[in-house]
Scaffold this motif. Structure first.
Motif, mmCIF file in Angstrom:
data_model
loop_
_atom_site.group_PDB
_atom_site.id
_atom_site.type_symbol
_atom_site.label_atom_id
_atom_site.label_comp_id
_atom_site.label_asym_id
_atom_site.label_seq_id
_atom_site.Cartn_x
_atom_site.Cartn_y
_atom_site.Cartn_z
ATOM 1 N N GLN A 136 0.824 -1.207 0.000
ATOM 2 C CA GLN A 136 0.000 0.000 0.000
ATOM 3 C C GLN A 136 0.860 1.259 0.000
ATOM 4 O O GLN A 136 0.566 2.235 -0.704
ATOM 5 C CB GLN A 136 -0.926 -0.011 1.215
ATOM 6 C CG GLN A 136 -2.057 1.002 1.161
ATOM 7 C CD GLN A 136 -3.073 0.701 0.075
ATOM 8 O OE1 GLN A 136 -3.414 -0.452 -0.177
ATOM 9 N NE2 GLN A 136 -3.557 1.737 -0.598
ATOM 10 N N GLN A 140 1.127 4.226 -2.880
ATOM 11 C CA GLN A 140 0.855 5.618 -2.530
ATOM 12 C C GLN A 140 2.102 6.492 -2.620
ATOM 13 O O GLN A 140 2.060 7.675 -2.273
ATOM 14 C CB GLN A 140 0.297 5.683 -1.093
ATOM 15 C CG GLN A 140 -1.051 5.014 -0.955
ATOM 16 C CD GLN A 140 -1.510 4.877 0.485
ATOM 17 O OE1 GLN A 140 -2.342 4.051 0.811
ATOM 18 N NE2 GLN A 140 -0.971 5.692 1.380
ATOM 19 N N GLU A 142 4.729 6.463 -0.767
ATOM 20 C CA GLU A 142 5.079 6.937 0.570
ATOM 21 C C GLU A 142 6.196 6.140 1.213
ATOM 22 O O GLU A 142 6.548 6.385 2.356
ATOM 23 C CB GLU A 142 3.830 6.890 1.478
ATOM 24 C CG GLU A 142 2.740 7.869 1.074
ATOM 25 C CD GLU A 142 1.505 7.773 1.964
ATOM 26 O OE1 GLU A 142 1.538 6.976 2.933
ATOM 27 O OE2 GLU A 142 0.521 8.483 1.692
ATOM 28 N N LYS A 381 -4.113 3.661 3.633
ATOM 29 C CA LYS A 381 -4.476 4.548 2.525
ATOM 30 C C LYS A 381 -4.821 5.951 3.002
ATOM 31 O O LYS A 381 -4.448 6.949 2.381
ATOM 32 C CB LYS A 381 -5.658 3.948 1.758
ATOM 33 C CG LYS A 381 -6.052 4.746 0.518
ATOM 34 C CD LYS A 381 -7.122 4.018 -0.277
ATOM 35 C CE LYS A 381 -7.454 4.777 -1.558
ATOM 36 N NZ LYS A 381 -8.473 4.054 -2.372
ATOM 37 N N LYS A 494 1.462 11.396 -9.572
ATOM 38 C CA LYS A 494 0.902 12.264 -8.532
ATOM 39 C C LYS A 494 1.510 13.663 -8.608
ATOM 40 O O LYS A 494 0.811 14.671 -8.499
ATOM 41 C CB LYS A 494 1.150 11.659 -7.145
ATOM 42 C CG LYS A 494 0.229 10.498 -6.807
ATOM 43 C CD LYS A 494 0.569 9.886 -5.459
ATOM 44 C CE LYS A 494 0.233 10.800 -4.311
ATOM 45 N NZ LYS A 494 0.454 10.164 -2.993
#
Length: 670
Positions: A136, A140, A142, A381, A494
């Motif tokens: 995840q 994302q 991250e 998330k 993004k």
């Protein structure tokens, strides 16, 4: 074939068929596939519709799934990465695991659980889901953020704890019937564990590396895969013979091979076995869960699930604060790790196998653990949104302070370049800009790299380029161009979308690994997209032409033409034996289209027709050339009359080229 074998084969096929449906359904709902497998087990198991009579058959395959899971975790384990992050790993990681285990044990003791159950639950609940969390965070973009690196460090320590915990479960079983024998059994088991670790280390260093070198030199895929399976299962059998868990041997074997140059090949070879057998393991976990108990103790299960998330979340939050993490970052770390992981399920399942937990209480706790995993993807998330809500003041202040610092150092520059990403590619671009007397500002999320570069005088700042405040602080309104150098598609997309929200006109240059996402970036607003694969091909070809005597002006003209045409000349390839255009994995990794030569026979529909009469544009296929005899004519005219024995060179997507060839042969457009 006897009935036992009939049942085994039928059960396996039946489970796989239902698993296909469940996993597909889970994907549609953006749930982890693990939950789909567990749901299948609950439905077909003895506590569900009892569709499988003998679960022992499936349990045998599931045990192999656990072996491959631990082998894969060992392969992912990197000693170099662990040492580079030792403060996070041995600092935050140890505090989180040990504190969580102690607190859970104390709560279990107050709840009246017996010692063995308490030890198992404390060990299992202290661990989080590596598979769900890492996947995840990567999606994302991250994983390199402040909270992402802290989460990774804690997960590495949890992987390290796999060794003593794998020794612990069978040891508890051996000593459970003897009063006062636990300490002695633990001592003997850990001495055995140390002996096994030393032996496996020596085998890995002096036997496995040369063994795989010889196997790889034979250039046999079959032999390589067979060797991998032998090593994984052989290590598991060795530790089982030593009276320890067979999963310990698999984990250690994976660790030994993780430091070799064959790691990635081993991962790809083991993946099909691991995924299928691991799916069966999670099915057996679902079989243990009783729907009757879930309905009977529904409120208790929900309460325990919430308690797991709150207790783990609070402990991880304060552990992060202890290591000087900001409140908002600490909240994001705790939200990402406040669940039980797949390895916790392994420990609990082993405990059931060794009769260390009572069925009813154990089932309630196992169900709560699974539910905590079910909500984990959503907590990861939305960790940023939740952290902002919990720490409105400090979280916003932290970002404002960071943005103000960047803005303060960039307030006097304009007409500059903004570099998003300062890895090897970003640093190379930075050197070219510096040598060309161009001003640039770089943003990166690797704090060590930022500190090194900024202390050396580079204009590099720690900041998330997906945040509007950071981009404005870097002076995007005054910049003349932005270049995104990340290799991660999700991160680059993004950033690109965020920039376009701020400024619709600023030129944006995007780097990507290959051509699979070029159109996505162009549609999202990139002015230019540079695929690494194509650029390396262009540079190689340019150097070749210069070395064999072609004029530099001609070489430059050719490369400019290719780039101006957005690499269309390089998009299509002649497929080889190993290239399967119908394979979805290869169709986006290897090629966007193919080049195919169609020889004309006397019975073909296209013979004696003009090239323009063949509606190739209907399928978006082009005729690159026509070979007639020994002569190849490039870019043929539509007035070219096609003859017998001509070879029409077509390019386009594989399915479109096939349709065009069918028309050339038969005249059929369907």
């Amino acid at each position: 074939m006897n009935s036992h074998e009939d049942h085994l084969l039928f059960n396996a096929v039946f489970l796989l068929a239902i698993a296909v449906i469940a996993v597909a359904f889970s994907r549609r709902l953006s749930f982890p596939p693990i939950l789909g497998y567990i749901a299948v087990g609950m439905i077909v198991g003895p506590h569900g519709f009892s569709l499988i009579e003998n679960e022992e058959n499936i349990a045998l395959l599931a045990e192999l799934g656990i072996v491959f899971l631990l082998f894969a975790i060992g392969l992912e384990f990197s000693i170099n990465q662990m040492m580079a992050m030792r403060k996070l790993v041995f600092g935050m990681g140890s505090v989180q695991v040990l504190t969580t285990a102690v607190v859970v044990y104390f709560i279990g003791h107050l709840a009246g659980l017996d010692t063995n159950t308490n030890i198992v639950i404390a060990s299992a609940f202290a661990l989080s889901s590596t598979a769900i969390v890492i996947k995840q965070l990567v999606e994302q973009s991250e994983i390199q953020s402040r909270h992402g690196r802290s989460v990774l460090g804690i997960l590495i320590f949890q992987d390290i704890m796999a060794i003593p915990l794998l020794i612990l479960i069978p040891t508890l079983a051996m000593s459970s019937n003897e009063d006062g024998a636990l300490a002695m059994a633990m001592t003997i088991a850990f001495l055995k564990g140390i002996f096994v670790v030393v032996i496996m280390h020596l085998i890995g260093r002096y036997l496995l590396r040369p063994l795989f070198h010889e196997v790889a030199s034979a250039k046999s895929q079959e032999l390589f895969t067979l060797t991998v399976l032998t090593v994984a299962l052989g290590a598991a059998a060795f530790t089982e013979e030593m009276g320890l868990s067979m999963t310990l041997g698999a984990f250690l074997a994976g660790m030994m091979l993780s430091e070799t140059e064959y790691r990635h090949q081993i991962e790809s070879d083991i993946r099909p076995f691991q995924d299928i057998l691991l799916g069966l393991f999670f099915v057996t976990v679902g079989m243990i869960i009783s729907i009757d108990i879930l309905s009977k103790y529904f409120l208790e299960v929900i309460g325990i699930t919430i308690a797991i998330i709150i207790v783990k979340g609070v402990i991880i939050y304060f552990a992060s604060r202890l290591f000087n993490k900001e409140p908002g970052v600490s909240a994001r770390i705790s939200l990402s790790l406040a669940q039980v992981g797949e390895f916790g399920l392994v420990l609990m399942t082993l405990a059931f196998t060794y009769n260390l937990m009572p069925q009813e209480e154990g089932n309630i706790l196992l169900t709560a653990a699974v539910l905590s995993m079910a909500v984990a993807p959503f907590m990861v998330k939305f960790n940023g949104h939740i952290a902002k809500f919990l720490h409105r003041g400090t979280y916003a202040q932290s970002h404002e302070t960071l943005a103000e610092s960047i803005a303060d150092q960039n307030k006097h520059i304009s007409n500059h370049v903004i570099l998003c990403g300062f890895g090897r590619v970003g640093q190379t671009v930075g050197r070219f800009l510096h040598n060309s007397n161009e001003i640039f500002t770089a943003l990166d999320m690797d704090i060590k790299r930022v500190n090194e570069a900024s202390s050396a005088g580079e204009s590099v700042f720690y900041g998330d380029a997906t945040k509007e405040s950071i981009l404005r602080a870097a002076g995007i309104e005054r910049a003349k161009i932005v270049i995104i150098t990340f290799s991660d598609y999700h991160a680059s997309m993004k950033i690109l979308l965020r920039i376009r929200q701020i400024d619709a006109n600023i030129p944006i240059l995007v780097r990507t690994l290959d051509d699979s996402h070029v159109n996505d970036f162009i549609e999202a607003g990139a002015n230019e997209v540079i695929p690494d694969t194509f650029e390396s091909s262009i540079m190689l070809s340019s150097h070749l032409l210069l070395m064999i005597g072609h004029p530099p002006s001609k070489v430059l003209r050719e490369t400019r033409l290719i780039r101006r045409d957005r690499y269309r000349l390089l998009e299509n390839f002649y497929p080889g034996v190993d290239d399967d255009p119908s394979n979805p994995l290869q169709s986006h990794q290897l090629m966007k289209g193919i080049i195919h030569s169609v020889p004309l026979n006397e019975t073909d529909f296209a013979v004696n027709k003009l090239l323009k009469e063949i509606p190739l544009e209907r399928w978006q296929v082009t005729a690159d050339a026509i070979k007639r005899g020994h002569v190849r004519g490039e870019n043929p005219s539509g007035e070219t009359k096609l003859r017998i024995d001509d070879h029409i060179v077509l390019s386009g997507l594989p399915e479109d080229v096939a349709k065009a060839e069918t028309y050339i042969r038969t005249g059929n457009q369907d």
